[in-house]
Design an enzyme around this catalytic site. Structure first.
Site, PDB file in Angstrom:
ATOM      1  N   ASP A   1      -1.134  -6.026  -0.182  1.00  0.00           N
ATOM      2  CA  ASP A   1      -1.460  -5.385   1.090  1.00  0.00           C
ATOM      3  C   ASP A   1      -2.955  -5.152   1.214  1.00  0.00           C
ATOM      4  O   ASP A   1      -3.608  -4.700   0.266  1.00  0.00           O
ATOM      5  CB  ASP A   1      -0.770  -4.015   1.175  1.00  0.00           C
ATOM      6  CG  ASP A   1       0.425  -4.026   2.096  1.00  0.00           C
ATOM      7  OD1 ASP A   1       0.501  -4.893   2.992  1.00  0.00           O
ATOM      8  OD2 ASP A   1       1.302  -3.161   1.923  1.00  0.00           O
TER       9      ASP A   1
ATOM     10  N   GLU B   1       9.315  -4.440  10.359  1.00  0.00           N
ATOM     11  CA  GLU B   1       9.729  -3.134   9.801  1.00  0.00           C
ATOM     12  C   GLU B   1      10.177  -2.168  10.895  1.00  0.00           C
ATOM     13  O   GLU B   1       9.515  -2.024  11.937  1.00  0.00           O
ATOM     14  CB  GLU B   1       8.565  -2.494   9.017  1.00  0.00           C
ATOM     15  CG  GLU B   1       8.931  -1.086   8.518  1.00  0.00           C
ATOM     16  CD  GLU B   1       7.980  -0.512   7.486  1.00  0.00           C
ATOM     17  OE1 GLU B   1       6.997  -1.167   7.115  1.00  0.00           O
ATOM     18  OE2 GLU B   1       8.257   0.629   7.036  1.00  0.00           O
TER      19      GLU B   1
ATOM     20  N   ASP C   1       0.836  -1.207   0.000  1.00  0.00           N
ATOM     21  CA  ASP C   1       0.000   0.000   0.000  1.00  0.00           C
ATOM     22  C   ASP C   1       0.872   1.258   0.000  1.00  0.00           C
ATOM     23  O   ASP C   1       0.355   2.375  -0.097  1.00  0.00           O
ATOM     24  CB  ASP C   1      -1.009  -0.003   1.160  1.00  0.00           C
ATOM     25  CG  ASP C   1      -0.344  -0.035   2.516  1.00  0.00           C
ATOM     26  OD1 ASP C   1       0.886  -0.205   2.596  1.00  0.00           O
ATOM     27  OD2 ASP C   1      -1.073   0.093   3.527  1.00  0.00           O
TER      28      ASP C   1
ATOM     29  N   LYS D   1      -1.255  -9.309   2.858  1.00  0.00           N
ATOM     30  CA  LYS D   1      -0.499  -8.878   4.037  1.00  0.00           C
ATOM     31  C   LYS D   1      -1.367  -7.915   4.828  1.00  0.00           C
ATOM     32  O   LYS D   1      -2.087  -7.110   4.235  1.00  0.00           O
ATOM     33  CB  LYS D   1       0.806  -8.202   3.631  1.00  0.00           C
ATOM     34  CG  LYS D   1       1.581  -7.605   4.815  1.00  0.00           C
ATOM     35  CD  LYS D   1       3.013  -7.260   4.458  1.00  0.00           C
ATOM     36  CE  LYS D   1       3.191  -5.924   3.782  1.00  0.00           C
ATOM     37  NZ  LYS D   1       2.724  -4.749   4.571  1.00  0.00           N
TER      38      LYS D   1
HETATM   39  O1  KIV Z   1       3.565  -1.104   1.673  1.00  0.00           O
HETATM   40  C1  KIV Z   1       4.701  -1.564   1.589  1.00  0.00           C
HETATM   41  O2  KIV Z   1       5.424  -1.354   0.595  1.00  0.00           O
HETATM   42  C2  KIV Z   1       5.201  -2.381   2.686  1.00  0.00           C
HETATM   43  C3  KIV Z   1       6.634  -2.763   2.673  1.00  0.00           C
HETATM   44  C4  KIV Z   1       7.515  -1.603   2.795  1.00  0.00           C
HETATM   45  C5  KIV Z   1       6.933  -3.819   3.664  1.00  0.00           C
HETATM   46  O3  KIV Z   1       4.464  -2.715   3.548  1.00  0.00           O
END
Ligand code: KIV
Length: 286
Positions: free
Chosen positions: A102, A201, A63, A132
């Protein structure tokens, strides 16, 4: 957006692989724990996916596209529609890597049922392998509900950007003993609930090492530790597309400089009428 669209070798500007590779699977990713480090990069478009796919085990439709592609101030305004459209493009552009999408802010936090409806929509509309979601123990019921119903879930603990309004910024987490212990407990809760992998993270390094030792699924670090079971970066960050990047990003190219230089040359040639040249115009039939 529909997964019935695939990249057409006859009309594509790129050269899609002639013999599609066999795609990696979620169980293969799970088995990678403690083996050769997993490689993950973000991808939001078909062309980026085509270029990154042969080198990656996982492509994340993050995201972060809210900031990187749409110029939004955070990931909070990102919608399911945006994730679905970009997710379908990345699946179309890849043959090898596991594609994970995401779940945007607001699409899963209310209940496991809400999470299932959002995740099922993303998988149906894109053809991705899993989703995710951000959060620790509070999201464990969602992780369990989805995992037990056939939806692979990648967790995300530590610095969770969707909570920026609560956290007050994007600084590293786990500096105090209490906060570090909470992040490790969150990681355990999400892993125990069935997550197949876990993004860690923006945490101080010992916390990332502790989590990697404490959970049975692979950890994928970003601003975390080389001891994680894999690493992820936002592709545009590591390609040098932006002037400002977080400390944990290593730049492997200077795309911003190269794009600017190419645009400058193009502008000069248009203004001097050097472009288009004889090779770029159509001659009448002889
Ligand atoms: O949104 C994203 O790109 C992420 C990564 C940085 C892990 O969650």
């Amino acid at each position: 957006m529909s997964t019935t669209f695939t990249v057409d070798a006859a009309t594509s500007r790129a050269t899609p692989v002639s013999a599609p590779m066999k795609r990696l699977t979620i169980p293969a990713i799970r088995r990678a724990k403690g083996q050769i480090p997993l490689v993950m990069l973000t991808a939001y478009t078909v062309r980026t996916a085509q270029l990154l796919d042969p080198h990656c085990d996982l492509l994340l439709v993050g995201d972060s596209l809210g900031q990187v592609v749409y110029g939004l101030p955070s990931t909070v305004p990102v919608t399911l529609e945006m994730m679905s459209a970009h997710g379908a493009a990345v699946v179309r552009g890849s043959h090898h890597a596991v594609v994970i999408i995401d779940m945007p802010f607001g699409s899963y936090e209310v209940s496991p049922e809400q999470a299932f409806a959002s995740a099922a929509r993303l998988l149906k509309e894109t053809g991705a392998a899993g989703i995710k979601l951000e959060g620790g123990a509070a999201m464990a019921p969602q992780v369990r509900f989805l995992s037990e119903r056939g939806i692979p879930v990648m967790g995300h603990v530590g610095l969770t950007p969707q909570a920026v309004n609560m956290l007050g910024g994007y600084g590293a987490r786990g500096r105090s003993e209490a906060e570090g212990a909470k992040i490790v407990a969150d990681a355990r809760a999400v892993a125990d609930a069935g997550a197949f992998a876990l993004v860690v993270e923006g945490v101080v390094e010992p916390i990332a090492v502790a989590i990697t030792g404490a959970v049975s699924c692979p950890t994928i670090g970003i601003g975390a530790s080389a001891e994680c079971d894999g690493q992820v970066l936002v592709a545009e960050d590591m390609l040098g597309l932006f002037e400002r990047t977080p400390r944990f990003v290593k730049r492997y190219d200077d795309l911003a400089g190269r794009i600017s230089a190419a645009a400058e040359r193009y502008a000069a040639e248009v203004r001097s009428r050097a472009f288009p040249g004889a090779d770029q115009v159509y001659a009448p039939k002889a």
